[in-house]
Design a protein around this motif. Structure first.
Motif, mmCIF file in Angstrom:
data_model
loop_
_atom_site.group_PDB
_atom_site.id
_atom_site.type_symbol
_atom_site.label_atom_id
_atom_site.label_comp_id
_atom_site.label_asym_id
_atom_site.label_seq_id
_atom_site.Cartn_x
_atom_site.Cartn_y
_atom_site.Cartn_z
ATOM 1 N N GLY B 26 0.895 -1.225 0.090
ATOM 2 C CA GLY B 26 -0.093 0.174 0.030
ATOM 3 C C GLY B 26 1.048 1.169 -0.018
ATOM 4 N N SER B 27 0.279 2.351 -0.019
ATOM 5 C CA SER B 27 0.860 3.643 -0.117
ATOM 6 C C SER B 27 -0.100 4.606 0.236
ATOM 7 N N THR B 28 0.882 5.863 0.330
ATOM 8 C CA THR B 28 -0.017 7.115 0.576
ATOM 9 C C THR B 28 0.515 8.426 -0.316
ATOM 10 N N ARG B 29 -0.413 9.049 -0.298
ATOM 11 C CA ARG B 29 0.265 10.451 -1.366
ATOM 12 C C ARG B 29 -0.505 11.569 -1.007
ATOM 13 N N GLN B 30 0.465 12.607 -0.940
ATOM 14 C CA GLN B 30 -0.189 13.990 -0.917
ATOM 15 C C GLN B 30 0.129 14.880 -2.087
ATOM 16 N N GLN B 31 -0.676 15.925 -2.413
ATOM 17 C CA GLN B 31 -0.568 16.436 -3.666
ATOM 18 C C GLN B 31 -0.582 18.064 -3.278
ATOM 19 N N SER B 32 0.119 18.941 -4.240
ATOM 20 C CA SER B 32 0.337 20.476 -4.184
ATOM 21 C C SER B 32 0.656 20.966 -5.066
ATOM 22 N N VAL B 33 0.633 22.394 -5.076
ATOM 23 C CA VAL B 33 1.176 23.140 -6.373
ATOM 24 C C VAL B 33 2.305 24.045 -5.716
ATOM 25 N N VAL B 34 3.601 23.864 -6.140
ATOM 26 C CA VAL B 34 4.797 24.643 -5.618
ATOM 27 C C VAL B 34 5.003 25.620 -6.954
ATOM 28 N N GLY B 36 3.437 27.044 -9.276
ATOM 29 C CA GLY B 36 2.803 26.558 -10.554
ATOM 30 C C GLY B 36 3.117 25.179 -11.125
ATOM 31 N N VAL B 37 3.709 24.491 -10.404
ATOM 32 C CA VAL B 37 4.225 23.137 -10.571
ATOM 33 C C VAL B 37 3.301 22.224 -9.710
ATOM 34 N N THR B 38 2.677 21.154 -10.280
ATOM 35 C CA THR B 38 1.931 20.204 -9.201
ATOM 36 C C THR B 38 3.057 19.076 -8.900
ATOM 37 N N VAL B 39 2.971 18.925 -7.504
ATOM 38 C CA VAL B 39 3.923 18.161 -7.016
ATOM 39 C C VAL B 39 3.341 16.839 -6.106
ATOM 40 N N TYR B 40 3.942 15.867 -6.025
ATOM 41 C CA TYR B 40 3.416 14.773 -5.096
ATOM 42 C C TYR B 40 4.422 14.082 -4.239
ATOM 43 N N ALA B 41 3.948 13.800 -3.097
ATOM 44 C CA ALA B 41 4.612 13.336 -1.980
ATOM 45 C C ALA B 41 4.234 11.870 -1.736
ATOM 46 N N LEU B 61 5.607 17.426 -11.781
ATOM 47 C CA LEU B 61 5.110 17.290 -13.315
ATOM 48 C C LEU B 61 5.967 17.920 -14.299
ATOM 49 N N SER B 62 6.720 18.796 -13.887
ATOM 50 C CA SER B 62 7.984 19.166 -14.362
ATOM 51 C C SER B 62 9.324 19.591 -13.547
ATOM 52 N N PRO B 63 10.498 19.846 -13.983
ATOM 53 C CA PRO B 63 11.421 20.018 -13.200
ATOM 54 C C PRO B 63 11.218 21.362 -12.182
ATOM 55 N N ILE B 64 11.724 21.074 -10.851
ATOM 56 C CA ILE B 64 11.779 22.254 -10.108
ATOM 57 C C ILE B 64 13.053 22.370 -9.534
ATOM 58 N N GLY B 65 13.047 23.484 -8.747
ATOM 59 C CA GLY B 65 14.465 23.848 -8.001
ATOM 60 C C GLY B 65 15.023 22.828 -7.087
ATOM 61 N N THR B 66 14.458 22.318 -6.027
ATOM 62 C CA THR B 66 14.649 21.257 -5.528
ATOM 63 C C THR B 66 13.637 20.399 -5.160
ATOM 64 N N ILE B 67 13.913 19.162 -5.169
ATOM 65 C CA ILE B 67 12.982 18.170 -5.102
ATOM 66 C C ILE B 67 13.555 16.873 -4.159
ATOM 67 N N GLY B 68 12.990 16.328 -3.263
ATOM 68 C CA GLY B 68 13.726 15.284 -2.306
ATOM 69 C C GLY B 68 12.991 14.925 -1.228
ATOM 70 N N TRP B 69 13.678 14.877 0.233
ATOM 71 C CA TRP B 69 13.109 14.776 1.319
ATOM 72 C C TRP B 69 14.012 15.138 2.498
ATOM 73 N N THR B 70 13.741 15.653 3.511
ATOM 74 C CA THR B 70 14.559 16.215 4.522
ATOM 75 C C THR B 70 14.815 15.223 5.611
ATOM 76 N N THR B 131 10.576 30.953 -4.924
ATOM 77 C CA THR B 131 10.316 31.316 -3.415
ATOM 78 C C THR B 131 9.404 30.457 -2.798
ATOM 79 N N ASN B 132 8.874 29.438 -3.292
ATOM 80 C CA ASN B 132 7.764 28.699 -2.903
ATOM 81 C C ASN B 132 8.462 27.450 -2.211
ATOM 82 N N VAL B 133 8.105 27.059 -1.181
ATOM 83 C CA VAL B 133 8.601 25.806 0.013
ATOM 84 C C VAL B 133 7.354 25.012 0.177
#
Lengths: 297, 144
Positions: B26-34, B36-41, B61-70, B131-133
């Motif tokens: 199983g899995s879980t997913r959250q979604q947001s827009v950073v 202008g770009v739609t992102v999924y975690a 959905l398209s490359p963004i400045g930084t993507i990963g996990w802390t 400037t969006n996080v």
């Protein structure tokens, strides 16, 4: 008659469709608007790409689904039930109070430990575990202290339950405790083997363990592509879980996981040996000290 | 066989098919827009008899400045005795000007006293664009 056939065919079709969809991972989550090709993070080369969703899945999701023989499964269930009944009959909870369950865990792995706990302590590759449990007259758990110790006798992790609260020494977390019964502790792992036999073939063998007459339940998993475990240098192609039950008293005495590596060699990555001491009039001073610690929180 | 019995058989079959095919993964997913770009975690688990796998996936959905996990923690918890026989902690990870960052971690399935077990896949994802996080805590926990 015709109507019955139509209903049956409809039911079968819907069932098949549900099975297909659920296996394709199409329930429970939205898919992204477009397919994204994931990149592998350095050091995690073991991902595969689901051909339907183009979504990465860890390699052990690709366990080959083996057929489960119903007659064989029935034999496993029947034998496990016999052992379970024997365990409950021969080791009854005669009186309320403290009961002690112990185990020794040996991991033959390449990593120096089994992970670092939240407080920085290592989970060693070889350790003992004492689970002291205080049950009421109905067999319900009132208090519990688990001490995981290095082979030198140092406690590296403790779990304590008292007054409906559960505390872990490494995280400091206090949780609401769950309901545990005496019989869960005695035969809970019998049920686990039963569950495994529902999804993966389990074969039964006779065994002698340190002169004890035992029944061995063995399950095998074959991976569609080699699996890289975090704690092993070499990849694993197959694994075998071996559960040994004492035929005299019905209790689980040993559990092993044997991995077959890519070079064909085998390695017992996990050995757990169990012993049950039964009723203990008083908990040890060490256990009492841990209980005091939690009762003050 | 009457219609009622047929429906009962059908209902049981449907239930069995759902239980047997979804209980171990199983899995879980959250979604947001950073910016202008739609992102999924997303976090997920696959559990077999002898091993278990956990994964973390940050995607856009398209490359963004930084993507990963802390931070990312994968652990096995025994509810009957409150112990953690497996505890793997990973530091942060990031890709830059990219659309995905994925990690998988495979472990030996340790037995818990009394058989009850919980696998926990925990951690905070990291998305930055201009400037969006967005740093959502996404935890996926499975009892079995």
């Amino acid at each position: 008659m015709k109507r019955k056939i139509v209903i049956f065919v409809f039911a079968a079709a819907v069932t098949a469709m549900l099975i297909f969809l659920s296996q394709q991972g199409m329930f429970g989550q939205a898919q992204p608007d477009q397919v994204i090709k994931p990149q592998t993070t350095a050091g995690y080369e073991n991902l595969t790409l689901d051909p339907t969703t183009h979504k990465p899945v860890p390699a052990n999701a690709t366990v080959q689904p083996p057929p489960v023989d119903e007659a064989q499964q029935l034999g496993v269930s029947s034998l496990l039930n016999d052992l379970k009944q024997k365990a409950l009959t021969l080791q009854p909870m005669n009186q309320p109070g403290w009961y002690l369950f112990e185990s020794e865990v040996i991991s033959d792995i390449d990593a120096p430990n089994n992970g670092i706990l939240a407080n920085g302590a290592e989970i060693p590759t070889h350790y003992t575990q004492e689970t002291w449990m205080n049950f009421d007259a109905q067999g319900r758990l009132i208090q519990q202290v688990t001490l995981m110790k290095t082979m030198e006798g140092q406690v590296f992790q403790a779990g304590v339950t008292s007054d409906g609260k559960g505390w872990n020494s490494t995280t400091g977390e206090i949780r609401e405790s769950i309901e545990v019964n005496f019989s869960d502790m005695l035969v809970g792992l019998h049920d686990q083997v039963m569950d495994i036999s529902q999804v993966s073939p389990v074969v039964i063998n006779h065994d002698w363990l340190d002169g004890q007459d035992a029944t061995l339940f063995v399950n095998q998993e074959i991976y569609q592509q080699p699996l890289k475990l975090d704690v092993l240098d070499e990849e694993v192609t197959q694994s075998m879980g071996r559960y040994s039950f004492n035929n005299e008293n019905g209790l689980l005495v040993k559990y092993e996981i044997i991995s077959t590596l890519v070079d064909g060699s085998q390695r017992t990555v996990l050995t757990t040996e169990y012993s049950y001491s039964g009723y203990i009039p008083e908990p040890s001073a060490e256990v009492a000290a841990y209980l005091d610690k939690v009762e003050g929180k | 066989m009457n219609r009622k019995v047929l429906f009962q058989v059908f209902f049981v079959l449907v239930l069995l098919s759902l239980i047997s095919s979804t209980a171990l993964a199983g899995s879980t997913r959250q979604q947001s827009v950073v910016q202008g770009v739609t992102v999924y975690a997303e976090k997920g688990l696959n559990v077999s008899a002898n091993y278990f796998s956990a994964y973390v996936w940050s995607m856009a959905l398209s490359p963004i400045g930084t993507i990963g996990w802390t931070w990312w923690t994968v652990r096995e918890y025994c509810p009957n005795d409150g112990s953690y026989p497996v505890n793997a902690q990973f530091g942060g990870d990031a890709n830059y000007n990219d659309d995905s960052d994925y990690g998988a971690s495979n472990h030996i399935n340790y037995p818990c006293p009394g058989g009850q077990k919980q696998i926990q896949n925990l951690g905070t994802h990291d998305f930055k664009n201009g400037t969006n996080v967005w740093r959502p805590l996404v935890n996926y926990v499975e009892d079995y």
